[in-house]
Design an enzyme around this catalytic site. Structure first.
Site, PDB file in Angstrom:
ATOM      1  N   PHE A   1       0.824  -1.213   0.000  1.00  0.00           N
ATOM      2  CA  PHE A   1       0.000   0.000   0.000  1.00  0.00           C
ATOM      3  C   PHE A   1       0.866   1.275   0.000  1.00  0.00           C
TER       4      PHE A   1
ATOM      5  N   ALA B   1       9.203  -2.892   3.552  1.00  0.00           N
ATOM      6  CA  ALA B   1       8.701  -4.278   3.562  1.00  0.00           C
ATOM      7  C   ALA B   1       8.442  -4.758   4.984  1.00  0.00           C
TER       8      ALA B   1
ATOM      9  N   THR C   1       6.467   2.862  12.783  1.00  0.00           N
ATOM     10  CA  THR C   1       5.062   3.140  13.097  1.00  0.00           C
ATOM     11  C   THR C   1       4.911   3.760  14.489  1.00  0.00           C
ATOM     12  N   ASP C   2       3.824   4.507  14.659  1.00  0.00           N
ATOM     13  CA  ASP C   2       3.536   5.073  15.993  1.00  0.00           C
ATOM     14  C   ASP C   2       3.188   3.981  17.002  1.00  0.00           C
ATOM     15  N   GLU C   3       2.856   2.774  16.506  1.00  0.00           N
ATOM     16  CA  GLU C   3       2.435   1.705  17.424  1.00  0.00           C
ATOM     17  C   GLU C   3       3.558   1.254  18.355  1.00  0.00           C
TER      18      GLU C   3
ATOM     19  N   TYR D   1       2.887  -7.431  16.289  1.00  0.00           N
ATOM     20  CA  TYR D   1       3.296  -6.534  15.198  1.00  0.00           C
ATOM     21  C   TYR D   1       4.145  -5.380  15.734  1.00  0.00           C
ATOM     22  N   SER D   2       3.618  -4.661  16.739  1.00  0.00           N
ATOM     23  CA  SER D   2       4.357  -3.479  17.193  1.00  0.00           C
ATOM     24  C   SER D   2       5.646  -3.874  17.907  1.00  0.00           C
ATOM     25  N   ALA D   3       5.638  -5.060  18.555  1.00  0.00           N
ATOM     26  CA  ALA D   3       6.879  -5.530  19.196  1.00  0.00           C
ATOM     27  C   ALA D   3       7.947  -5.784  18.137  1.00  0.00           C
ATOM     28  N   SER D   4       7.526  -6.342  17.000  1.00  0.00           N
ATOM     29  CA  SER D   4       8.509  -6.626  15.939  1.00  0.00           C
ATOM     30  C   SER D   4       9.024  -5.321  15.318  1.00  0.00           C
ATOM     31  N   LYS D   5       8.155  -4.321  15.174  1.00  0.00           N
ATOM     32  CA  LYS D   5       8.591  -3.041  14.599  1.00  0.00           C
ATOM     33  C   LYS D   5       9.512  -2.301  15.586  1.00  0.00           C
TER      34      LYS D   5
ATOM     35  N   PRO E   1     -18.045  -4.730  10.761  1.00  0.00           N
ATOM     36  CA  PRO E   1     -17.647  -5.235  12.085  1.00  0.00           C
ATOM     37  C   PRO E   1     -16.755  -4.250  12.861  1.00  0.00           C
TER      38      PRO E   1
ATOM     39  N   TYR F   1     -14.805  -3.411  16.250  1.00  0.00           N
ATOM     40  CA  TYR F   1     -14.271  -4.137  17.407  1.00  0.00           C
ATOM     41  C   TYR F   1     -14.656  -3.420  18.710  1.00  0.00           C
TER      42      TYR F   1
ATOM     43  N   ARG G   1     -10.489  -6.770  19.541  1.00  0.00           N
ATOM     44  CA  ARG G   1      -9.136  -7.271  19.231  1.00  0.00           C
ATOM     45  C   ARG G   1      -8.415  -7.508  20.559  1.00  0.00           C
TER      46      ARG G   1
HETATM   47  P1  NAD Z   1       1.480  -3.632   3.229  1.00  0.00           P
HETATM   48  O1  NAD Z   1       1.191  -4.844   4.036  1.00  0.00           O
HETATM   49  O2  NAD Z   1       0.423  -3.039   2.385  1.00  0.00           O
HETATM   50  O3  NAD Z   1       2.727  -3.918   2.269  1.00  0.00           O
HETATM   51  C1  NAD Z   1       3.856  -4.625   2.698  1.00  0.00           C
HETATM   52  C2  NAD Z   1       4.670  -4.987   1.467  1.00  0.00           C
HETATM   53  O4  NAD Z   1       5.855  -5.664   1.900  1.00  0.00           O
HETATM   54  C3  NAD Z   1       3.945  -5.931   0.505  1.00  0.00           C
HETATM   55  O5  NAD Z   1       4.126  -5.507  -0.826  1.00  0.00           O
HETATM   56  C4  NAD Z   1       4.611  -7.278   0.733  1.00  0.00           C
HETATM   57  O6  NAD Z   1       4.617  -8.111  -0.421  1.00  0.00           O
HETATM   58  C5  NAD Z   1       6.024  -6.839   1.111  1.00  0.00           C
HETATM   59  N1  NAD Z   1       6.715  -7.839   1.927  1.00  0.00           N
HETATM   60  C6  NAD Z   1       6.242  -8.449   3.049  1.00  0.00           C
HETATM   61  N2  NAD Z   1       7.164  -9.323   3.510  1.00  0.00           N
HETATM   62  C7  NAD Z   1       8.235  -9.235   2.676  1.00  0.00           C
HETATM   63  C8  NAD Z   1       9.501  -9.870   2.635  1.00  0.00           C
HETATM   64  N3  NAD Z   1       9.853 -10.790   3.544  1.00  0.00           N
HETATM   65  N4  NAD Z   1      10.357  -9.532   1.658  1.00  0.00           N
HETATM   66  C9  NAD Z   1      10.016  -8.617   0.715  1.00  0.00           C
HETATM   67  N5  NAD Z   1       8.823  -7.994   0.686  1.00  0.00           N
HETATM   68  C10 NAD Z   1       7.949  -8.303   1.656  1.00  0.00           C
HETATM   69  O7  NAD Z   1       2.041  -2.566   4.278  1.00  0.00           O
HETATM   70  P2  NAD Z   1       1.880  -0.989   4.299  1.00  0.00           P
HETATM   71  O8  NAD Z   1       0.636  -0.645   5.001  1.00  0.00           O
HETATM   72  O9  NAD Z   1       2.156  -0.449   2.956  1.00  0.00           O
HETATM   73  O10 NAD Z   1       3.090  -0.608   5.275  1.00  0.00           O
HETATM   74  C11 NAD Z   1       4.396  -0.386   4.766  1.00  0.00           C
HETATM   75  C12 NAD Z   1       5.322  -0.064   5.919  1.00  0.00           C
HETATM   76  O11 NAD Z   1       4.843   1.084   6.613  1.00  0.00           O
HETATM   77  C13 NAD Z   1       5.411  -1.173   6.965  1.00  0.00           C
HETATM   78  O12 NAD Z   1       6.742  -1.257   7.394  1.00  0.00           O
HETATM   79  C14 NAD Z   1       4.502  -0.699   8.084  1.00  0.00           C
HETATM   80  O13 NAD Z   1       4.949  -1.195   9.333  1.00  0.00           O
HETATM   81  C15 NAD Z   1       4.679   0.809   7.986  1.00  0.00           C
HETATM   82  N6  NAD Z   1       3.549   1.636   8.431  1.00  0.00           N
HETATM   83  C16 NAD Z   1       2.277   1.398   7.952  1.00  0.00           C
HETATM   84  C17 NAD Z   1       1.238   2.256   8.334  1.00  0.00           C
HETATM   85  C18 NAD Z   1      -0.170   2.053   7.834  1.00  0.00           C
HETATM   86  O14 NAD Z   1      -1.094   2.733   8.288  1.00  0.00           O
HETATM   87  N7  NAD Z   1      -0.418   1.163   6.865  1.00  0.00           N
HETATM   88  C19 NAD Z   1       1.488   3.321   9.202  1.00  0.00           C
HETATM   89  C20 NAD Z   1       2.795   3.511   9.682  1.00  0.00           C
HETATM   90  C21 NAD Z   1       3.807   2.675   9.276  1.00  0.00           C
HETATM   91  O1  DAU Z   2      -0.758   3.300  13.576  1.00  0.00           O
HETATM   92  C1  DAU Z   2      -0.083   2.832  12.458  1.00  0.00           C
HETATM   93  C2  DAU Z   2      -0.529   1.427  12.140  1.00  0.00           C
HETATM   94  O2  DAU Z   2      -1.837   1.538  11.599  1.00  0.00           O
HETATM   95  C3  DAU Z   2       0.391   0.689  11.180  1.00  0.00           C
HETATM   96  O3  DAU Z   2       1.653   0.531  11.780  1.00  0.00           O
HETATM   97  C4  DAU Z   2      -0.191  -0.673  10.821  1.00  0.00           C
HETATM   98  O4  DAU Z   2       0.616  -1.303   9.832  1.00  0.00           O
HETATM   99  C5  DAU Z   2      -1.582  -0.465  10.257  1.00  0.00           C
HETATM  100  O5  DAU Z   2      -2.174  -1.712   9.990  1.00  0.00           O
HETATM  101  C6  DAU Z   2      -2.449   0.320  11.225  1.00  0.00           C
HETATM  102  O6  DAU Z   2      -2.740  -0.462  12.410  1.00  0.00           O
HETATM  103  P1  DAU Z   2      -4.179  -0.466  13.106  1.00  0.00           P
HETATM  104  O7  DAU Z   2      -4.327  -1.699  13.873  1.00  0.00           O
HETATM  105  O8  DAU Z   2      -4.432   0.821  13.818  1.00  0.00           O
HETATM  106  O9  DAU Z   2      -5.110  -0.456  11.768  1.00  0.00           O
HETATM  107  P2  DAU Z   2      -6.428  -1.284  11.386  1.00  0.00           P
HETATM  108  O10 DAU Z   2      -6.932  -0.690  10.124  1.00  0.00           O
HETATM  109  O11 DAU Z   2      -6.218  -2.746  11.461  1.00  0.00           O
HETATM  110  O12 DAU Z   2      -7.441  -0.891  12.558  1.00  0.00           O
HETATM  111  C7  DAU Z   2      -7.768   0.464  12.826  1.00  0.00           C
HETATM  112  C8  DAU Z   2      -8.722   0.471  14.027  1.00  0.00           C
HETATM  113  O13 DAU Z   2      -9.977  -0.100  13.596  1.00  0.00           O
HETATM  114  C9  DAU Z   2      -8.263  -0.363  15.188  1.00  0.00           C
HETATM  115  O14 DAU Z   2      -8.644   0.277  16.395  1.00  0.00           O
HETATM  116  C10 DAU Z   2      -9.028  -1.671  15.043  1.00  0.00           C
HETATM  117  C11 DAU Z   2     -10.322  -1.239  14.388  1.00  0.00           C
HETATM  118  N1  DAU Z   2     -10.948  -2.225  13.481  1.00  0.00           N
HETATM  119  C12 DAU Z   2     -10.203  -2.753  12.483  1.00  0.00           C
HETATM  120  C13 DAU Z   2     -10.741  -3.676  11.602  1.00  0.00           C
HETATM  121  C14 DAU Z   2      -9.896  -4.268  10.509  1.00  0.00           C
HETATM  122  C15 DAU Z   2     -12.301  -2.571  13.635  1.00  0.00           C
HETATM  123  O15 DAU Z   2     -12.996  -2.055  14.535  1.00  0.00           O
HETATM  124  N2  DAU Z   2     -12.821  -3.470  12.743  1.00  0.00           N
HETATM  125  C16 DAU Z   2     -12.113  -4.059  11.751  1.00  0.00           C
HETATM  126  O16 DAU Z   2     -12.668  -4.913  11.008  1.00  0.00           O
END
Ligand code: NAD
Ligand code: DAU
Length: 360
Positions: free
Chosen positions: A15, A86, A136-138, A164-168, A219, A221, A294
């Site tokens: 994304f 990634a 991430t802020d998490e 997830y956040s522990a790994s980041k 849905p 949570y 969750r």
């Molecule tokens: P995403 O899940 O949409 O995309 C992750 C991408 O990484 C995918 O294209 C996947 O194929 C690739 N990938 C996964 N494992 C891999 C591996 N072992 N080797 C090579 N490629 C691999 O994630 P996203 O939402 O685009 O997030 C991207 C980054 O930003 C992540 O590091 C995430 O922690 C961070 N982030 C996301 C958000 C958010 O709201 N989505 C917010 C803050 C930070």
């Molecule tokens: O804060 C940054 C993070 O935001 C990134 O690091 C993560 O990669 C990204 O996935 C995102 O994490 P969240 O857990 O906050 O996002 P998610 O969209 O999964 O959920 C947002 C909120 O909505 C959370 O409080 C859980 C709730 N939720 C989520 C889903 C999927 C629901 O209530 N119902 C749902 O079906």
């Protein structure tokens, strides 16, 4: 064509990564981008069709944990910048399968750091080069709903709760350890929740858009009062570009827009906007269903973006009211994209994740 800089971007088919590749190729004419992605369920080359024949862009299907392949590619390309997007990124999946998150997010990052360091040491050193970790802020854990004037700063102690956040957080600590121990030039960005085009419908906003269009239950949570700080993805891309070219070495930058909303507000906004866009009054709040919460659900995230504003002049340009309309419009205009990503394994995912979830 002479290129000024070569960027090696990992996770560029996901994304944020694909939005970043598109943003950068549009903004900078003279750069080259090597996109390294293993194409997990979240990686989608359809996101990048518009640049697939661009001579400035190259795709390589490689896993970031693969030392031989990453080293070979680095030695061939000698990138100026390495930007590590990634990751396994979905919190719910990390609760079902924590090991996958430790493997990619921690060991994958360590492999990227080792390969980057070895490449630059063998090819001219660190000058003018940078490794940027997209975090991430998490990693800061959770804030409470009782003190809405408290925020996450870069100095806030790490206190992750989900696998997830522990790994980041662990990956961030490795990045800083490589800076402190080996002098590797690094930055870390810690961004809040992104939304926008190309987001996989496991995340809140695209999942709700998709379900609403299908008149399926929405849905929520628990009580739905958990707060997230929402940022339009292009603003995140702009922040990463600025930190990459201007960020002070060794620094961490929070990225977010003081745009805190609770989940019920987000879901109701999606309902309202989708129903208006397709002129269908049966898309309404009756679709909302409160389901089992969750596990370990963080209550509130709130980023203080003061440092990136003061040091680099970054600010979020897209107001939520505009960004959510743009996002819904994009999903309406790209129904085929949604059909493609939800037609296969997604159905099993949805059934496993939501089928057994009790109604609250
Ligand atoms: P995403 O899940 O949409 O995309 C992750 C991408 O990484 C995918 O294209 C996947 O194929 C690739 N990938 C996964 N494992 C891999 C591996 N072992 N080797 C090579 N490629 C691999 O994630 P996203 O939402 O685009 O997030 C991207 C980054 O930003 C992540 O590091 C995430 O922690 C961070 N982030 C996301 C958000 C958010 O709201 N989505 C917010 C803050 C930070
Ligand atoms: O804060 C940054 C993070 O935001 C990134 O690091 C993560 O990669 C990204 O996935 C995102 O994490 P969240 O857990 O906050 O996002 P998610 O969209 O999964 O959920 C947002 C909120 O909505 C959370 O409080 C859980 C709730 N939720 C989520 C889903 C999927 C629901 O209530 N119902 C749902 O079906």
């Amino acid at each position: 064509m002479a290129f000024t800089k070569t960027y090696l971007v990992t996770g560029g088919a996901g994304f944020i990564g694909s939005n970043f590749v598109l943003y950068m190729l549009k903004k900078h004419q003279d750069i080259r981008i090597i996109n390294v992605d293993s194409l997990t369920y979240a990686g989608n080359l359809e996101n990048l069709i518009s640049v697939q024949d661009d001579p400035r862009y190259v795709f390589k299907q490689i896993d970031i944990r693969d030392k031989d392949e990453i080293s070979r590619l680095m030695d061939a390309e000698k990138p100026d910048y390495v930007i590590n997007f990634a990751a396994e990124s979905h919190v719910d999946r990390s609760i079902s399968d924590p090991g996958a998150f430790a493997s990619t997010n921690v060991m994958g990052t360590v492999n990227m750091l080792n390969c980057t360091m070895a490449c630059w040491e063998a090819n001219g050193g660190y000058e003018g080069r940078k490794y940027l970790q997209v975090s991430t802020d998490e990693v800061y854990g959770t804030l409470s709903l009782d003190e809405l004037d408290s925020f996450f700063y870069e100095t806030t102690p790490l206190s992750p709760h989900s696998p997830y956040s522990a790994s980041k957080a662990s990956a961030d600590m490795f990045v800083m350890a490589y800076a402190d121990t080996f002098g590797l030039p690094v930055n870390i960005t810690r961004c809040s929740n992104n939304y926008g085009p190309f987001q996989f419908p496991e995340k809140l906003i695209p999942l709700m858009i998709n379900n609403a269009l299908d008149h399926k239950e929405l849905p929520v949570y628990g009580d739905g009062l958990n707060i997230r700080d929402w940022l339009y993805v292009e603003d995140h891309c702009k922040a990463i570009d600025m930190v990459c070219s201007e960020g002070k070495l060794g620094e961490i930058y929070n990225v977010g827009g003081h745009n805190e909303r609770n989940n019920l507000y987000i879901v109701k906004t999606v309902i309202d906007e989708v129903s208006k866009a397709v002129d269908d009054a049966s898309i309404n709040e009756d679709l909302i269903v409160h389901v089992e919460d969750r596990k370990g659900h963080d209550r509130r995230y709130g980023i203080a973006p003061d440092k990136i504003k003061e040091d680099l002049g970054w600010f979020p340009e897209t107001k939520f009211e505009d960004g959510i309309k743009l996002t819904i419009q994009w999903y309406l205009e790209n129904k085929e994209w949604m059909e493609n990503v939800t037609s296969g394994a997604y159905r099993n995912y949805y059934q496993t994740m939501y089928g057994a979830r009790k109604k609250a």
